[in-house]
Write an enzyme that holds these catalytic residues in place. Structure first.
Site, mmCIF file in Angstrom:
data_model
loop_
_atom_site.group_PDB
_atom_site.id
_atom_site.type_symbol
_atom_site.label_atom_id
_atom_site.label_comp_id
_atom_site.label_asym_id
_atom_site.label_seq_id
_atom_site.Cartn_x
_atom_site.Cartn_y
_atom_site.Cartn_z
ATOM 1 N N ALA A 280 0.801 -1.141 -0.040
ATOM 2 C CA ALA A 280 0.042 -0.100 -0.078
ATOM 3 C C ALA A 280 0.727 1.283 -0.043
ATOM 4 O O ALA A 280 0.658 2.492 -0.634
ATOM 5 C CB ALA A 280 -0.774 -0.011 1.187
ATOM 6 N N SER B 296 6.226 -11.481 -7.152
ATOM 7 C CA SER B 296 5.367 -10.220 -7.785
ATOM 8 C C SER B 296 6.120 -9.664 -9.129
ATOM 9 O O SER B 296 5.636 -9.003 -9.719
ATOM 10 C CB SER B 296 5.421 -9.018 -6.992
ATOM 11 O OG SER B 296 4.811 -9.216 -5.633
ATOM 12 N N ARG C 173 15.046 3.748 12.863
ATOM 13 C CA ARG C 173 14.899 4.970 13.358
ATOM 14 C C ARG C 173 15.612 5.389 14.426
ATOM 15 O O ARG C 173 15.960 6.540 14.726
ATOM 16 C CB ARG C 173 13.425 4.660 13.767
ATOM 17 C CG ARG C 173 12.368 4.931 12.664
ATOM 18 C CD ARG C 173 11.110 4.614 13.021
ATOM 19 N NE ARG C 173 10.104 4.328 11.794
ATOM 20 C CZ ARG C 173 8.968 3.864 11.855
ATOM 21 N NH1 ARG C 173 8.523 3.561 12.987
ATOM 22 N NH2 ARG C 173 8.175 3.730 10.809
ATOM 23 N N CYS D 165 4.067 6.439 11.529
ATOM 24 C CA CYS D 165 2.891 7.210 10.783
ATOM 25 C C CYS D 165 2.252 8.371 11.837
ATOM 26 O O CYS D 165 2.114 9.415 11.426
ATOM 27 C CB CYS D 165 1.891 6.256 10.157
ATOM 28 S SG CYS D 165 1.534 5.175 11.411
ATOM 29 N N GLN E 204 -6.042 4.893 15.148
ATOM 30 C CA GLN E 204 -5.290 4.665 14.036
ATOM 31 C C GLN E 204 -6.123 3.592 12.793
ATOM 32 O O GLN E 204 -6.498 2.382 13.399
ATOM 33 C CB GLN E 204 -4.024 3.918 14.158
ATOM 34 C CG GLN E 204 -2.792 4.981 14.916
ATOM 35 C CD GLN E 204 -1.778 4.312 15.184
ATOM 36 O OE1 GLN E 204 -1.319 4.679 16.788
ATOM 37 N NE2 GLN E 204 -1.087 3.653 14.687
ATOM 38 N N GLY F 196 -2.551 1.076 8.496
ATOM 39 C CA GLY F 196 -1.429 1.239 9.241
ATOM 40 C C GLY F 196 -0.850 -0.189 9.333
ATOM 41 O O GLY F 196 0.429 -0.202 9.690
ATOM 42 N N ARG G 216 -6.394 0.678 17.463
ATOM 43 C CA ARG G 216 -6.724 0.564 16.190
ATOM 44 C C ARG G 216 -8.214 0.812 15.814
ATOM 45 O O ARG G 216 -9.024 0.171 16.759
ATOM 46 C CB ARG G 216 -6.297 -0.938 15.570
ATOM 47 C CG ARG G 216 -6.320 -1.210 14.225
ATOM 48 C CD ARG G 216 -5.298 -0.519 13.305
ATOM 49 N NE ARG G 216 -4.007 -1.164 13.634
ATOM 50 C CZ ARG G 216 -2.852 -0.653 13.097
ATOM 51 N NH1 ARG G 216 -2.914 0.710 12.644
ATOM 52 N NH2 ARG G 216 -1.861 -0.851 13.361
ATOM 53 N N HIS H 9 -5.340 8.357 9.949
ATOM 54 C CA HIS H 9 -5.142 8.299 11.554
ATOM 55 C C HIS H 9 -5.440 9.601 12.104
ATOM 56 O O HIS H 9 -5.291 10.619 11.415
ATOM 57 C CB HIS H 9 -3.438 8.027 11.722
ATOM 58 C CG HIS H 9 -3.159 6.852 11.704
ATOM 59 N ND1 HIS H 9 -4.002 5.589 10.942
ATOM 60 C CD2 HIS H 9 -1.620 6.170 11.408
ATOM 61 C CE1 HIS H 9 -3.126 4.495 10.721
ATOM 62 N NE2 HIS H 9 -2.063 4.968 11.208
#
Length: 341
Positions: A13, A40, A99, A130, A157, A161, A235, A242
């Site tokens: 996505a 793919s 991160r 996000c 959210q 996500g 969620r 979000h």
């Protein structure tokens, strides 16, 4: 001279959204390669008015590209990102793998674009979580004016996500309820249709989830290590978009009226806030879909703390929460001359 680009994880996505946004924003791209796993190979994806055929990422020669936008998951990124960077490409990674690495900048361009003034040591730049992205975009102008001591956030959210499988699960469970079929959670830990789940990612020793820890640690790294942040991440049965309810404790007094004036001028922020009951204005996830902005509504005083302020923050998590932020990082790198063809 145009840059040669690869989107690694192009069939997901976020990968698809990266291709869409690169075309929409007229990014100076020459060759664009869509990469994914072997299963793919040959699949067709849209890139503006062109069609790209997916190539096998495992056999791709990364020395042919200048920039790689990566959204293939943390395990793949941990295994491959450094190899790609050593081949000469600059990597912008959407996973959580890098991160908190001290040698990897964690960047939201509206907040800490100064981190992009030179090529990073490892050749990798990390895209934040996000919910963190939209939160710090809204907090930054407030922090600059009145210094934030503490923030308590609750997130709402969307299932996107958690990937395409979670989106399919919401659709299938909703249909199952209407036709009285059994509900069998798979991609998410409990039923998501007509429900909310107060658990995103795994539980940690202190009872927080890893998603909640990410928001705290990433906000400190991006915005200010002195800020204390507490999060509850939930969620909700929404496909895209979000939301964050943020309650902020400031060092200085800041009225809602002044906060609105600041937010109106803030980069990346769209203030939609009017409480007139005859014509109220506030943003919901549905209205954020397909938009680039981080929307802020319901700015008001929080009287439970000294110098308290509250706001409602909404963003398209596939765009500003992931793909758009990565493309914006790439744009800053190009403008700064850090990445060249």
């Amino acid at each position: 001279m145009p840059l040669n680009i690869a989107v690694y994880g192009a069939t997901g996505a976020v990968g698809k959204e990266m291709l869409t946004i690169l075309a929409e924003r007229l990014f100076p791209a020459g060759e664009v390669h869509a990469l994914a796993s072997r299963q793919s190979i040959g699949r067709e994806l849209s890139y503006g008015d062109r069609t790209l055929k997916v190539k096998d990422a495992a056999n791709f020669d990364f020395s042919k590209v200048d920039l790689v936008l990566m959204s293939a998951g943390g395990d793949v990124s941990k295994a491959e990102a450094e190899k790609i960077a050593k081949a000469g490409a600059l990597v912008i990674d959407n996973s959580s793998a890098w991160r908190m690495d001290p040698d990897v900048p964690l960047v939201v361009p509206e907040v800490n674009a100064h981190e992009l003034e030179a090529r990073p040591k490892k050749g990798i730049i990390a895209n934040p979580n996000c919910s963190t992205i939209q939160t710090v975009v809204a907090l930054k102008p407030i922090h600059d004016r009145a210094r934030i001591r503490r923030v308590s956030v609750s997130t709402y959210q969307s299932v996107s996500g958690a990937g395409q499988a979670a989106m399919d699960e919401l659709w299938n469970q909703t249909r199952a309820i209407y036709v009285n079929d059994p509900i069998e959670p798979d991609a998410l830990p409990k039923q998501i249709a007509f429900n909310v789940i107060p658990k995103i990612d795994v539980f940690m020793e202190d009872g927080a989830t890893k998603e909640e820890w990410k928001m705290t640690a990433e906000t400190k790294k991006i915005l200010d290590p002195k800020i204390r942040l507490f999060a509850t991440c939930v969620r909700v049965p929404v496909f895209v978009g979000h939301c964050v309810a943020a309650h902020i404790e400031l060092e200085e007094e800041l009225s809602p009226e002044e906060a609105r004036d600041i937010l109106r001028e803030a980069p990346g922020v769209m203030l939609i806030d009017r409480t007139d009951e005859d014509d109220p204005m506030y943003v919901t996830p549905v209205e954020s879909v397909g938009e680039f902005a981080t929307f802020v509504s319901r700015v008001r005083t929080d009287p439970t703390v000294e110098h308290g302020l509250a706001m409602w923050i909404v963003s398209d998590n596939l765009r500003k929460g992931a793909a758009l932020n990565a493309v914006q990082i790439a744009e800053v790198l190009v403008n700064n001359g850090v990445v060249r063809a």
